[in-house]
Scaffold this motif. Structure first.
Motif, PDB file in Angstrom:
ATOM      1  N   GLU A 209      28.684  76.261  42.496  1.00 43.34           N
ATOM      2  CA  GLU A 209      29.344  76.684  41.402  1.00 43.34           C
ATOM      3  C   GLU A 209      30.418  77.447  41.652  1.00 43.34           C
ATOM      4  O   GLU A 209      31.197  77.790  41.502  1.00 43.34           O
ATOM      5  CB  GLU A 209      28.276  77.825  40.377  1.00 43.34           C
ATOM      6  CG  GLU A 209      27.229  76.656  39.962  1.00 43.34           C
ATOM      7  CD  GLU A 209      26.571  76.833  38.355  1.00 43.34           C
ATOM      8  OE1 GLU A 209      26.924  77.879  38.185  1.00 43.34           O
ATOM      9  OE2 GLU A 209      26.020  76.132  37.874  1.00 43.34           O
ATOM     10  N   THR A 210      29.794  78.399  42.819  1.00 48.09           N
ATOM     11  CA  THR A 210      31.188  79.535  42.685  1.00 48.09           C
ATOM     12  C   THR A 210      32.218  78.651  43.637  1.00 48.09           C
ATOM     13  O   THR A 210      33.726  78.689  43.579  1.00 48.09           O
ATOM     14  CB  THR A 210      30.319  80.409  44.218  1.00 48.09           C
ATOM     15  OG1 THR A 210      29.791  81.103  43.918  1.00 48.09           O
ATOM     16  CG2 THR A 210      32.121  81.117  44.474  1.00 48.09           C
ATOM     17  N   MET A 211      31.634  77.397  44.577  1.00 49.44           N
ATOM     18  CA  MET A 211      33.134  77.185  45.421  1.00 49.44           C
ATOM     19  C   MET A 211      33.932  76.197  43.952  1.00 49.44           C
ATOM     20  O   MET A 211      35.020  75.634  44.426  1.00 49.44           O
ATOM     21  CB  MET A 211      32.500  75.713  46.209  1.00 49.44           C
ATOM     22  CG  MET A 211      32.228  77.349  47.501  1.00 49.44           C
ATOM     23  SD  MET A 211      31.843  75.869  49.009  1.00 49.44           S
ATOM     24  CE  MET A 211      30.055  75.128  48.543  1.00 49.44           C
ATOM     25  N   ARG A 218      41.698  75.921  40.411  1.00 42.08           N
ATOM     26  CA  ARG A 218      42.977  75.814  42.346  1.00 42.08           C
ATOM     27  C   ARG A 218      43.572  74.407  41.222  1.00 42.08           C
ATOM     28  O   ARG A 218      44.532  74.118  41.153  1.00 42.08           O
ATOM     29  CB  ARG A 218      42.354  75.381  43.193  1.00 42.08           C
ATOM     30  CG  ARG A 218      43.759  74.820  44.197  1.00 42.08           C
ATOM     31  CD  ARG A 218      42.823  74.979  45.678  1.00 42.08           C
ATOM     32  NE  ARG A 218      42.383  75.740  46.310  1.00 42.08           N
ATOM     33  CZ  ARG A 218      41.746  75.931  47.329  1.00 42.08           C
ATOM     34  NH1 ARG A 218      41.123  75.351  48.321  1.00 42.08           N
ATOM     35  NH2 ARG A 218      41.194  77.080  48.175  1.00 42.08           N
ATOM     36  N   ARG A 219      42.954  73.275  40.455  1.00 39.74           N
ATOM     37  CA  ARG A 219      43.226  72.167  40.212  1.00 39.74           C
ATOM     38  C   ARG A 219      43.793  72.590  38.753  1.00 39.74           C
ATOM     39  O   ARG A 219      44.772  71.317  38.219  1.00 39.74           O
ATOM     40  CB  ARG A 219      41.743  71.209  40.402  1.00 39.74           C
ATOM     41  CG  ARG A 219      41.606  69.873  41.257  1.00 39.74           C
ATOM     42  CD  ARG A 219      40.207  69.279  41.408  1.00 39.74           C
ATOM     43  NE  ARG A 219      40.576  68.582  40.324  1.00 39.74           N
ATOM     44  CZ  ARG A 219      40.987  67.371  41.695  1.00 39.74           C
ATOM     45  NH1 ARG A 219      41.262  67.556  42.644  1.00 39.74           N
ATOM     46  NH2 ARG A 219      41.920  66.004  40.847  1.00 39.74           N
ATOM     47  N   ALA A 220      43.664  73.299  38.004  1.00 37.57           N
ATOM     48  CA  ALA A 220      43.806  73.874  37.109  1.00 37.57           C
ATOM     49  C   ALA A 220      45.351  73.880  36.909  1.00 37.57           C
ATOM     50  O   ALA A 220      46.349  73.836  36.226  1.00 37.57           O
ATOM     51  CB  ALA A 220      43.121  74.668  35.978  1.00 37.57           C
ATOM     52  N   LEU A 221      45.411  74.982  38.093  1.00 29.16           N
ATOM     53  CA  LEU A 221      47.461  75.135  38.506  1.00 29.16           C
ATOM     54  C   LEU A 221      47.753  74.160  38.816  1.00 29.16           C
ATOM     55  O   LEU A 221      49.138  74.374  38.321  1.00 29.16           O
ATOM     56  CB  LEU A 221      46.574  76.440  39.417  1.00 29.16           C
ATOM     57  CG  LEU A 221      46.301  77.601  38.956  1.00 29.16           C
ATOM     58  CD1 LEU A 221      46.075  78.858  40.529  1.00 29.16           C
ATOM     59  CD2 LEU A 221      47.416  77.996  38.246  1.00 29.16           C
ATOM     60  N   LYS A 222      47.248  73.493  39.351  1.00 30.24           N
ATOM     61  CA  LYS A 222      48.338  72.020  39.795  1.00 30.24           C
ATOM     62  C   LYS A 222      48.919  70.625  38.821  1.00 30.24           C
ATOM     63  O   LYS A 222      49.174  69.590  38.849  1.00 30.24           O
ATOM     64  CB  LYS A 222      47.674  71.535  41.101  1.00 30.24           C
ATOM     65  CG  LYS A 222      47.909  72.260  42.028  1.00 30.24           C
ATOM     66  CD  LYS A 222      47.641  71.571  43.454  1.00 30.24           C
ATOM     67  CE  LYS A 222      46.944  73.174  44.169  1.00 30.24           C
ATOM     68  NZ  LYS A 222      46.660  72.344  45.509  1.00 30.24           N
ATOM     69  N   PRO A 227      36.962  67.566  39.062  1.00 30.55           N
ATOM     70  CA  PRO A 227      37.247  67.748  40.478  1.00 30.55           C
ATOM     71  C   PRO A 227      36.585  65.438  40.814  1.00 30.55           C
ATOM     72  O   PRO A 227      35.493  65.207  40.410  1.00 30.55           O
ATOM     73  CB  PRO A 227      36.091  68.217  40.963  1.00 30.55           C
ATOM     74  CG  PRO A 227      36.359  69.215  40.306  1.00 30.55           C
ATOM     75  CD  PRO A 227      36.467  68.861  38.344  1.00 30.55           C
ATOM     76  N   THR A 228      37.063  64.975  42.246  1.00 34.69           N
ATOM     77  CA  THR A 228      37.036  63.609  42.080  1.00 34.69           C
ATOM     78  C   THR A 228      35.527  63.540  42.675  1.00 34.69           C
ATOM     79  O   THR A 228      34.465  65.063  42.369  1.00 34.69           O
ATOM     80  CB  THR A 228      37.996  62.706  43.007  1.00 34.69           C
ATOM     81  OG1 THR A 228      37.400  64.293  44.154  1.00 34.69           O
ATOM     82  CG2 THR A 228      39.280  63.526  42.765  1.00 34.69           C
ATOM     83  N   ALA A 229      34.283  62.252  42.562  1.00 39.44           N
ATOM     84  CA  ALA A 229      33.715  61.933  43.148  1.00 39.44           C
ATOM     85  C   ALA A 229      33.064  62.400  44.612  1.00 39.44           C
ATOM     86  O   ALA A 229      32.121  63.515  44.925  1.00 39.44           O
ATOM     87  CB  ALA A 229      32.538  61.006  43.594  1.00 39.44           C
TER      88      ALA A 229
END
Length: 336
Positions: A209-211, A218-222, A227-229
């Motif tokens: 959950e931390t990762m 990180r994905r939201a900022l971009k 996240p993908t599978a």
């Protein structure tokens, strides 16, 4: 359908698929953990060498010994775990929001709370499903052929008879055997180290959950979506790797206690309980005894966890989309 039930069913489905893929590795690993050969000079077979040896001497089916109760146990364990995990997680989130209203915290569930949620879910899971894993361990470690040492001691004719496949060793036989040996409480052998081992999924989910939280940010900022599978697969693998390395000795002790105890009179091979097993392993085998088969376990558990997380997330996502789609279709079918 509640979110807890969706996660519970998805966890069960993911667990079954992961189990089917990695079961031969699990069987070999359990045999490695319960190996009590004290002769250190004997060359240890590698994981795939041992798989080949089992298939050659006992048949490919032995690599899947205990598969049906194991699948039932996996479905039950994952279902119970994820169901209660989601319930406790929701309560932790509500508590975090309440603390934020009082000016304490940022409203998110912290690392310690996540650890406690996973631990509580794990304890409930262990207490409810331990009997299944006692049966599975017995069936995984049962060999269709007698030990070489026993054949060497026998006369030629007796050796031929000894090598004949014994009666079927099915689930019912194992249940009766465990009950005859230790009664009702025999099905909870190894429960103490297993309860301590709830730290494994606790560490695993804490790392996961931390990762995942960092990855989502990180994905939201971009400006990217969820996240993908493949990313979920890798996160699950890394989380399980860290947890397995820390808790493996407890897994070995649990397997020793749940396997059929030696009846040859050699006290080195008979364990009265958790502390007795630990002391005898230290005395007769050293620290090495606590890490037997660890390389196999890392491969098996990391692969299984990665598949589990990937499949679970996809099932949860699919179930939510399906339910949302049904809602939309239903609303469209209504007359104006």
């Amino acid at each position: 359908m509640s979110d807890a039930l969706i996660n519970g069913l998805a966890g069960a489905g993911g667990g079954i698929i992961a189990q089917l893929i990695t079961y031969p590795l699990q069987t070999v690993n359990t045999r490695q953990q319960t190996e009590r050969d004290l002769k250190k000079e004997r060359r240890k077979l590698g994981t795939f060498e041992q798989m080949y040896q089992v298939a050659k001497q006992e048949g490919w089916g032995r690599l899947y010994g205990g598969l049906m109760p194991s699948l039932a146990g996996t479905a039950a364990s994952q279902g119970v775990y994820y169901y209660f995990y989601q319930i406790f997680r929701k309560k932790a989130e509500i508590a975090a929001l309440e603390r934020r209203k009082k000016g304490m915290g940022d409203g998110t569930v912290g690392m310690f709370s996540s650890l406690m949620v996973a631990a509580l879910s794990g304890c409930i899971n262990v207490l409810l499903t331990n009997p299944i894993w006692v049966v599975v361990t017995r069936m995984q470690t049962h060999s269709k052929i007698s030990k070489k040492s026993e054949l060497d001691m026998a006369a030629p004719d007796d050796a031929i008879l000894a090598a004949v496949e014994p009666p079927p060793y099915g689930t019912g036989h194992v249940i009766q055997e465990v009950y005859n040996e230790a009664g009702f409480w025999g099905f909870w052998k190894g429960v103490f180290p297993t309860l301590i081992m709830v730290s494994n999924p606790s560490i695993q989910f804490m790392l996961y959950e931390t990762m995942l939280k960092k990855l989502n940010k990180r994905r939201a900022l971009k400006g990217k979506s969820a996240p993908t599978a493949l990313e979920i697969f890798l996160l699950g693998a890394l989380a399980k790797l860290g947890a397995t390395v820390v808790t493996y000795p407890l897994l070995v002790v649990k397997a020793r206690l749940q396997a059929k105890q030696a009846t040859t009179g050699d006290k080195r091979h008979h364990y009265k309980g958790t502390s007795d097993a630990i002391l005898k392993m230290i005395h007769y085998e050293g620290l090495y005894g606590f890490y037997k088969g660890m390389s196999t376990k890392i491969v098996q558990s990391v692969l299984a966890a990665a598949v589990l997380f990937m499949v679970k997330e996809e099932l949860v996502r699919g179930a939510r989309s399906l339910l949302a789609g049904d809602g939309v279709d239903a609303s469209r079918s209504k007359p104006p």
